[in-house]
Motif scaffolding. Structure first.
Motif, PDB file in Angstrom:
ATOM      1  N   VAL A  46      -5.646  -4.149   1.350  1.00 27.60           N
ATOM      2  CA  VAL A  46      -6.443  -4.084   0.128  1.00 27.60           C
ATOM      3  C   VAL A  46      -7.912  -3.907   0.500  1.00 27.60           C
ATOM      4  N   LEU A  47      -8.585  -2.978  -0.180  1.00 24.76           N
ATOM      5  CA  LEU A  47     -10.013  -2.777   0.061  1.00 24.76           C
ATOM      6  C   LEU A  47     -10.819  -3.857  -0.649  1.00 24.76           C
ATOM      7  N   ALA A  48     -11.843  -4.360   0.051  1.00 24.88           N
ATOM      8  CA  ALA A  48     -12.825  -5.258  -0.554  1.00 24.88           C
ATOM      9  C   ALA A  48     -14.199  -4.598  -0.566  1.00 24.88           C
ATOM     10  N   SER A  49     -14.218  -3.312  -0.199  1.00 27.15           N
ATOM     11  CA  SER A  49     -15.454  -2.521  -0.225  1.00 27.15           C
ATOM     12  C   SER A  49     -15.064  -1.059  -0.065  1.00 27.15           C
ATOM     13  N   ASN A  50     -16.025  -0.176  -0.315  1.00 27.95           N
ATOM     14  CA  ASN A  50     -15.797   1.233  -0.005  1.00 27.95           C
ATOM     15  C   ASN A  50     -15.585   1.394   1.492  1.00 27.95           C
ATOM     16  N   ILE A  51     -14.856   2.435   1.894  1.00 30.89           N
ATOM     17  CA  ILE A  51     -14.680   2.683   3.321  1.00 30.89           C
ATOM     18  C   ILE A  51     -14.924   4.158   3.635  1.00 30.89           C
ATOM     19  N   ASP A  52     -15.351   4.404   4.871  1.00 30.56           N
ATOM     20  CA  ASP A  52     -15.495   5.758   5.402  1.00 30.56           C
ATOM     21  C   ASP A  52     -14.563   5.890   6.598  1.00 30.56           C
ATOM     22  N   VAL A  53     -13.727   6.931   6.568  1.00 25.34           N
ATOM     23  CA  VAL A  53     -12.822   7.211   7.683  1.00 25.34           C
ATOM     24  C   VAL A  53     -13.195   8.589   8.216  1.00 25.34           C
ATOM     25  N   SER A  54     -13.669   8.633   9.468  1.00 26.03           N
ATOM     26  CA  SER A  54     -14.187   9.887  10.007  1.00 26.03           C
ATOM     27  C   SER A  54     -13.087  10.804  10.522  1.00 26.03           C
ATOM     28  N   GLN A  55     -11.908  10.232  10.755  1.00 24.85           N
ATOM     29  CA  GLN A  55     -10.803  11.092  11.184  1.00 24.85           C
ATOM     30  C   GLN A  55      -9.636  10.930  10.199  1.00 24.85           C
ATOM     31  N   SER A  56      -8.554  10.305  10.551  1.00 28.23           N
ATOM     32  CA  SER A  56      -7.369  10.329   9.696  1.00 28.23           C
ATOM     33  C   SER A  56      -7.023   8.959   9.136  1.00 28.23           C
ATOM     34  N   LEU A  57      -6.419   8.986   7.937  1.00 25.11           N
ATOM     35  CA  LEU A  57      -5.844   7.807   7.313  1.00 25.11           C
ATOM     36  C   LEU A  57      -4.340   8.049   7.217  1.00 25.11           C
ATOM     37  N   THR A  58      -3.549   7.172   7.901  1.00 27.81           N
ATOM     38  CA  THR A  58      -2.099   7.349   7.965  1.00 27.81           C
ATOM     39  C   THR A  58      -1.406   6.090   7.477  1.00 27.81           C
ATOM     40  N   ALA A  68      -8.466  -3.808  -7.512  1.00 26.70           N
ATOM     41  CA  ALA A  68      -8.870  -3.732  -8.915  1.00 26.70           C
ATOM     42  C   ALA A  68     -10.332  -3.347  -9.076  1.00 26.70           C
ATOM     43  N   SER A  69     -11.098  -3.441  -7.987  1.00 24.69           N
ATOM     44  CA  SER A  69     -12.514  -3.040  -8.041  1.00 24.69           C
ATOM     45  C   SER A  69     -12.674  -1.531  -7.886  1.00 24.69           C
ATOM     46  N   ASN A  70     -11.582  -0.833  -7.648  1.00 21.54           N
ATOM     47  CA  ASN A  70     -11.564   0.636  -7.629  1.00 21.54           C
ATOM     48  C   ASN A  70     -12.571   1.224  -6.646  1.00 21.54           C
ATOM     49  N   PHE A  71     -12.416   0.811  -5.401  1.00 26.17           N
ATOM     50  CA  PHE A  71     -13.337   1.284  -4.374  1.00 26.17           C
ATOM     51  C   PHE A  71     -13.060   2.747  -4.009  1.00 26.17           C
ATOM     52  N   THR A  72     -14.015   3.333  -3.266  1.00 25.97           N
ATOM     53  CA  THR A  72     -13.949   4.732  -2.855  1.00 25.97           C
ATOM     54  C   THR A  72     -13.506   4.839  -1.407  1.00 25.97           C
ATOM     55  N   VAL A  73     -12.644   5.833  -1.159  1.00 31.39           N
ATOM     56  CA  VAL A  73     -12.244   6.172   0.204  1.00 31.39           C
ATOM     57  C   VAL A  73     -12.866   7.516   0.547  1.00 31.39           C
ATOM     58  N   LEU A  79      -4.911  12.976   5.462  1.00 32.15           N
ATOM     59  CA  LEU A  79      -4.273  11.852   4.778  1.00 32.15           C
ATOM     60  C   LEU A  79      -2.770  12.057   4.869  1.00 32.15           C
ATOM     61  N   THR A  80      -2.081  11.082   5.516  1.00 30.81           N
ATOM     62  CA  THR A  80      -0.626  11.142   5.634  1.00 30.81           C
ATOM     63  C   THR A  80      -0.049   9.905   4.975  1.00 30.81           C
ATOM     64  N   ASN A  81       0.813  10.113   3.984  1.00 29.48           N
ATOM     65  CA  ASN A  81       1.375   8.989   3.238  1.00 29.48           C
ATOM     66  C   ASN A  81       2.893   8.974   3.357  1.00 29.48           C
ATOM     67  N   ASN A  82       3.391   8.044   4.201  1.00 26.88           N
ATOM     68  CA  ASN A  82       4.827   7.803   4.301  1.00 26.88           C
ATOM     69  C   ASN A  82       5.202   6.446   3.700  1.00 26.88           C
ATOM     70  N   GLY A  83       4.227   5.810   3.094  1.00 28.61           N
ATOM     71  CA  GLY A  83       4.462   4.508   2.470  1.00 28.61           C
ATOM     72  C   GLY A  83       4.119   4.574   1.000  1.00 28.61           C
ATOM     73  N   THR A  84       3.088   3.751   0.608  1.00 26.69           N
ATOM     74  CA  THR A  84       2.683   3.704  -0.794  1.00 26.69           C
ATOM     75  C   THR A  84       1.165   3.662  -0.875  1.00 26.69           C
ATOM     76  N   ILE A  85       0.616   4.450  -1.810  1.00 26.23           N
ATOM     77  CA  ILE A  85      -0.810   4.377  -2.113  1.00 26.23           C
ATOM     78  C   ILE A  85      -0.957   3.911  -3.549  1.00 26.23           C
ATOM     79  N   ASN A  86      -1.738   2.850  -3.743  1.00 28.35           N
ATOM     80  CA  ASN A  86      -2.073   2.392  -5.093  1.00 28.35           C
ATOM     81  C   ASN A  86      -3.519   2.809  -5.356  1.00 28.35           C
ATOM     82  N   PRO A  87      -3.719   3.950  -6.058  1.00 24.52           N
ATOM     83  CA  PRO A  87      -5.073   4.489  -6.193  1.00 24.52           C
ATOM     84  C   PRO A  87      -5.887   3.793  -7.273  1.00 24.52           C
ATOM     85  N   ARG A  88      -5.205   3.080  -8.184  1.00 30.09           N
ATOM     86  CA  ARG A  88      -5.866   2.465  -9.342  1.00 30.09           C
ATOM     87  C   ARG A  88      -6.819   3.478  -9.973  1.00 30.09           C
ATOM     88  N   SER A  89      -8.085   3.088 -10.178  1.00 35.51           N
ATOM     89  CA  SER A  89      -9.067   4.033 -10.720  1.00 35.51           C
ATOM     90  C   SER A  89     -10.101   4.413  -9.668  1.00 35.51           C
TER      91      SER A  89
END
Length: 683
Positions: A46-58, A68-73, A79-89
């Motif tokens: 769970v994000l507790a702040s915005n994050i910056d990923v300079s290469q890949s998110l897997t 629920a704070s709807n942070f920014t990625v 971006l590789t998703n083999n699980g679950t992403i909860n994007p909210r807003s």
């Protein structure tokens, strides 16, 4: 948990892998950049702040939750998703400089998706965006696999979108928009939002626009493209679908000789002047000022190039006012020419609100019109091909007709009629009508008006070397037909609006037939011909015979002189008077001796070929009784023989030659009328 309050940057090329089974949180300082992030546990990150990923998110497993704070990625890699992403807003912001790929085995549903880098974001699977897709820079590419984008919010394009053959499906529940400083060329676009969509920037559609629900407001910004390869169309509009404001509906028309063609308008509330820039037009009182290269440019020697048809008077009234409204469902005869001989390939367009919903077209039948009573020139009302077999018809002969390249043509009961195409319908009595539903639209991307190849057993073409236009009459065999006018079976004839056109037709009762379907039960059948000659001189009937049914002899005969002409040659007709000539008939007989035409039919009909162990004999068009089949080797010895073999039209008879040695052989076939063919085969 990952907590960084010291603005420490994770080293380049390093990877942080979350492997927990519970909830893990990421809290980072505002300037921290994570290089590679991987989820491989069963828990939720769970994000507790915005994050910056300079290469890949897997996400290999578990759940990635923006909270629920709807942070920014902010993501500069894949971006590789083999699980679950909860994007909210929250927002997924792709801001890389190279190619970024969205992939994975799990379906990825974004809330807000944005591009703010110089990269190309490439899809490797379908995606959903429950709010907005915004391309501020870079390129959004559905890839050569043509993935689907389901979008419930707005689409803004200030960069580039490569739609390829993919689908953009607008399926929100509140009003959506397409906007941005850059235009978009969609292949397929679907609106399934009852709240509708408003197009605020330039949009071209190359394949299918589908409106299943909601109002599609083009705001004058949408063009359906037509070229030599494909013509875009509007698919069947759903019960809750509608259109507002003008669209540009294009129609490509291939190069051809100058001639009249049947046109119709696929939009509401436009006029003949709409076709001004694409076609020369003559005979109008309202003209271009100044006159353009093409357009309504006054009168060319008194010639009137745009005609309608008036059924009660059997006449072709000309349009003389370029502001004449194009009536929905009405057909127009337009002379297509760019010089004195040719029309050059080009695209025309019509501008207006597309017609939608069931279109009912009333048909006129006036007994006072005599032999021409019931002919109606109408048109396809939709920006889509329609399947005529799916059109409801009341008091018609069930067929569609048209002039194509100067030849009156029977399109038949299963005609596919292209957008912008006018066509003719024959009403058999009062109260006739057509009801053309949305469901009659068909998924066929015809690019140009076409002339259907007639399905015939016998064809007679009538022409003069001094005229540019010809006419064709055909005969087909059907056991349930008669020599009279069989409604819905025979095809009716209509004379070309171009006066200088020779015509041929069959007389049946008080009708002229383009195609006379007959049975072959009688010993002799006589089919009266009507020849029309606009100038005096020598004309020719050029026959083409695929089948003569059960008849043994067929010829054209002059009933006044008794002169006979077999149908294996061009037949000269001396027309010393202008007008109609009824002196000729087509005669078919079972009792007269065999003629050379039966040999011609047999030669052209029978195909002989072999596979490794099999001799194959095929009839293309007619039934035959093969009295003898022999296979002869190079020494002249008969090595195979078969007698009394029936062969039906379309049938392939297979004969076993497996016992023959390899080598060259001659196949000789004789039918019951003593017609014969010989073919070589190599085993």
């Amino acid at each position: 948990n990952w907590v960084n309050n010291a603005n420490t940057t994770v080293q380049n090329q390093s990877t942080i892998t979350f492997i927990g089974s519970g909830t893990q949180t990421i809290t980072r300082a505002s300037t921290e950049i994570i290089n590679n992030m991987v989820l491989s546990g069963a828990g939720t990150v769970v994000l507790a702040s915005n994050i910056d990923v300079s290469q890949s998110l897997t996400i290999n497993s578990g759940t990635f939750d923006v909270s629920a704070s709807n942070f920014t990625v902010n993501l500069a890699g894949n971006l590789t998703n083999n699980g679950t992403i909860n994007p909210r807003s929250g927002l997924f912001n792709f801001n890389g400089t190279g190619t970024q790929i969205i992939s994975g085995s799990s379906y990825t549903q974004f809330n807000n998706l944005a591009l703010n880098g110089t990269s190309t974001v490439l899809l490797a699977r379908n995606i959903d965006a429950s709010q907005n897709l915004t391309i501020n820079s870079g390129t959004f590419d559905v890839s050569s696999s043509n993935y689907t984008v389901n979008l419930a919010g707005n689409l803004t394009n200030n960069g580039a979108i490569n739609c390829r053959q993919g689908l953009f499906n607008f399926n929100g529940s509140s009003a959506q928009t397409i906007s941005g400083t850059q235009g978009i060329s969609f292949n397929n676009l679907t609106l399934a939002n009852p709240a509708g969509i408003s197009v605020l920037s330039t949009v071209n559609i190359f394949n299918i626009l589908t409106v299943t629900n909601g109002n599609f407001n083009s705001n004058g910004n949408v063009t359906l493209i037509s070229n030599s390869s494909i013509t875009a169309r509007i698919a069947a509009v759903g019960a809750g679908g509608s259109f507002t404001n003008n669209m540009i509906i294009q129609k490509y028309i291939s190069a051809r000789a100058e001639n009249y063609h049947d046109f119709s308008s696929p939009v509401q509330n436009t006029n003949i002047f709409d076709w001004d820039d694409e076609m020369y037009m003559s005979g109008f009182s309202t003209v271009d000022s100044p006159a353009g290269i093409a357009g309504v440019d006054g009168s060319a020697g008194g010639f009137q190039s745009v005609l309608t048809y008036d059924e009660p008077t059997s006449t072709y009234p000309a349009l003389t006012n370029s502001l004449t409204t194009l009536t929905v469902g009405k057909g127009y005869e337009i002379w297509c020419a760019d010089n004195t001989t040719n029309w050059f390939a080009k695209t025309i367009d019509t501008r207006g609100v597309p017609n939608f919903g069931t279109q009912t077209i009333g048909l006129s039948f006036s007994a006072s019109a005599g032999a021409n009573a019931g002919y109606n020139l109408i048109g396809n009302p939709f920006a889509s091909p329609i399947d005529y077999s799916l059109v409801s018809k009341t008091n018609t002969d069930g067929r569609a007709y048209g002039y194509n390249n100067g030849v009156w043509t029977d399109f038949g009961i299963n005609a596919v009629l292209t957008p912008h195409q006018g066509f003719w319908v024959y009403a058999t009595g009062a109260g006739a009508s057509l009801s053309i539903p949305e469901s009659s639209k068909t998924n066929i991307f015809a690019t140009s008006f076409y002339r259907a190849n007639p399905n015939y057993d016998i064809k007679l073409s009538y022409s003069s070397p001094n005229l540019a236009y010809l006419s064709e009459g055909t005969v087909n065999f059907n056991s349930s037909a008669t020599t009279k006018w069989d409604v819905g079976v025979d095809a009716l004839f209509m004379r070309n609006p171009k006066v200088a056109a020779a015509t041929i037709s069959f007389k049946a009762d008080d009708k002229n037939l383009l195609t006379n379907v007959i049975n072959d039960e009688a010993n002799e059948t006589i089919l009266p011909l009507e020849l029309f000659s606009p100038i005096s001189g020598i004309y020719y009937i050029d026959p083409s015979v695929l089948s003569i049914g059960q008849y043994r002899y067929i010829w054209v005969e002059n009933t006044k002189t008794g002169e006979r002409f077999e149908l294996n040659q061009s037949i000269p007709i001396n027309m010393d008077k202008v007008g109609i000539n009824n002196d000729y008939v087509l005669r078919l007989s079972k009792e007269t001796e065999n003629s050379t035409i039966t040999q011609t039919v047999f030669t052209n009909d029978i195909l002989v070929f072999n596979t490794e162990n099999t001799l194959n004999i095929k009839s293309q068009f007619s039934d035959h009784m093969l009295s003898k089949i022999t296979v002869i080797d190079l020494a002249g010895k008969i090595v195979f023989e078969q007698v009394n073999l029936p062969l039906n039209a379309g049938q392939i008879e297979k004969l076993d030659l497996s016992n023959l040695a390899k080598g060259l052989y001659i196949v000789h076939i004789v039918d019951e009328l003593n017609n014969s063919i010989s073919r070589k085969i190599l085993r």
